[in-house]
Design a protein around this motif. Structure first.
Motif, PDB file in Angstrom:
ATOM      1  N   ARG A  90       0.593  -1.203  -0.080  1.00  0.00           N
ATOM      2  CA  ARG A  90      -0.061  -0.053   0.034  1.00  0.00           C
ATOM      3  C   ARG A  90       0.756   1.217  -0.006  1.00  0.00           C
ATOM      4  O   ARG A  90       0.531   2.207  -0.491  1.00  0.00           O
ATOM      5  CB  ARG A  90      -1.044   0.017   1.108  1.00  0.00           C
ATOM      6  N   GLY A  91       2.061   1.082   0.733  1.00  0.00           N
ATOM      7  CA  GLY A  91       2.945   2.362   0.554  1.00  0.00           C
ATOM      8  C   GLY A  91       3.262   2.645  -0.844  1.00  0.00           C
ATOM      9  O   GLY A  91       3.356   3.689  -1.120  1.00  0.00           O
ATOM     10  N   ARG A  94       0.649   4.259  -2.534  1.00  0.00           N
ATOM     11  CA  ARG A  94       0.344   5.737  -1.973  1.00  0.00           C
ATOM     12  C   ARG A  94       1.194   6.514  -2.918  1.00  0.00           C
ATOM     13  O   ARG A  94       1.073   7.558  -3.447  1.00  0.00           O
ATOM     14  CB  ARG A  94       0.480   5.832  -0.607  1.00  0.00           C
ATOM     15  N   SER A  97       0.671   7.252  -6.660  1.00  0.00           N
ATOM     16  CA  SER A  97      -0.822   8.033  -6.676  1.00  0.00           C
ATOM     17  C   SER A  97      -0.104   9.520  -6.434  1.00  0.00           C
ATOM     18  O   SER A  97      -1.020  10.311  -7.042  1.00  0.00           O
ATOM     19  CB  SER A  97      -1.901   7.506  -5.798  1.00  0.00           C
ATOM     20  N   ARG A  98       0.820   9.621  -6.145  1.00  0.00           N
ATOM     21  CA  ARG A  98       1.283  11.169  -5.695  1.00  0.00           C
ATOM     22  C   ARG A  98       2.095  11.591  -6.762  1.00  0.00           C
ATOM     23  O   ARG A  98       2.848  12.533  -6.707  1.00  0.00           O
ATOM     24  CB  ARG A  98       2.149  11.241  -4.432  1.00  0.00           C
TER      25      ARG A  98
END
Ligand SMILES: [Mg+2]
Length: 219
Positions: A90-91, A94, A97-98
């Motif tokens: 998940r990290g 994330r 996504s940035r």
């Protein structure tokens, strides 16, 4: 020139070498040499070493000297338990996504293996394209021909790309073509513009290059 694309290697780049997935592939490569060429353990290890030194890639030696069909080899060596080794990250998702730049994968493996890896990690929505070894006409990185095929397809020049890879020779080619080279790993004195120990360090690199702001906002 503005950076538009990030080219990501797959194995040992999107996931850490220590997880052992690539070791499973290396075992399959040696098994392939034993089964298809009738070699012993020691002979298969020696032949692999020889072809890696000569060509940087076992498959090239097998195609040149043994008439091996690339898809036969590639299918066999990538039959490993990707899903059992790699879990959702998940990290990583994330971070992806940035990052507002276009992201593609450039791998010496196959489309199917790459799909399995990015699906297991939970990052498949972030990649616009997977360029695999078949797309590169079985001419692997770090051969510049493989890079030219990818750049032509994307319609970009080297200066518009950032390459992220764990393989120093590939980064040397990327730099020679004008790309920004980011090395992922713990090797010493690698010729690259940036060195990060793991993929999640990429965000810091992009901030340093002012490609993203502190909160991942595009500049
Ligand atoms: Mg790699």
């Amino acid at each position: 020139m503005v950076t538009r694309y990030i080219l990501f290697d797959l194995d040992n780049t999107l996931y850490p070498r220590e997880c052992g997935l690539f070791h499973l592939i290396e075992e399959r490569i040696k098994e392939y040499l034993r089964i298809r060429l009738g070699l012993t353990h020691a002979e298969s290890a020696a032949l692999r070493h020889k072809y890696l030194r000569a060509y940087g890639f076992t498959l090239v030696g097998l195609m040149n000297h043994h008439g091996i069909y690339p898809e036969d080899y590639l299918t066999f060596v990538h039959e490993v338990d990707v899903e059992g080794v790699l879990g959702e990250d998940r990290g990583l998702a994330r971070m992806m996504s940035r990052i507002p730049l276009k992201k593609v994968i450039v791998t010496n493996s196959t489309q199917r293996h790459a799909q399995r890896v990015i699906c297991s990690l939970g990052v498949e929505p972030f990649f616009a394209h997977i360029f695999d070894i078949a797309f590169m006409d079985y001419i692997p990185k770090p051969n510049p021909a493989s890079f030219h095929k990818v750049m032509n397809h994307l319609g970009v020049r080297g200066g518009e790309c950032l390459m992220v890879d764990d393989h120093p020779p590939t980064l040397a080619t990327a730099r020679a073509l004008g790309m920004t080279a980011v090395y992922v790993g713990r090797g010493e004195q690698v010729e690259a513009d940036y060195q990060i120990e793991e993929i999640k360090g990429l965000e810091g690199v992009l901030m340093d290059l002012q490609l993203i702001g502190e909160r991942g906002v595009a500049r």
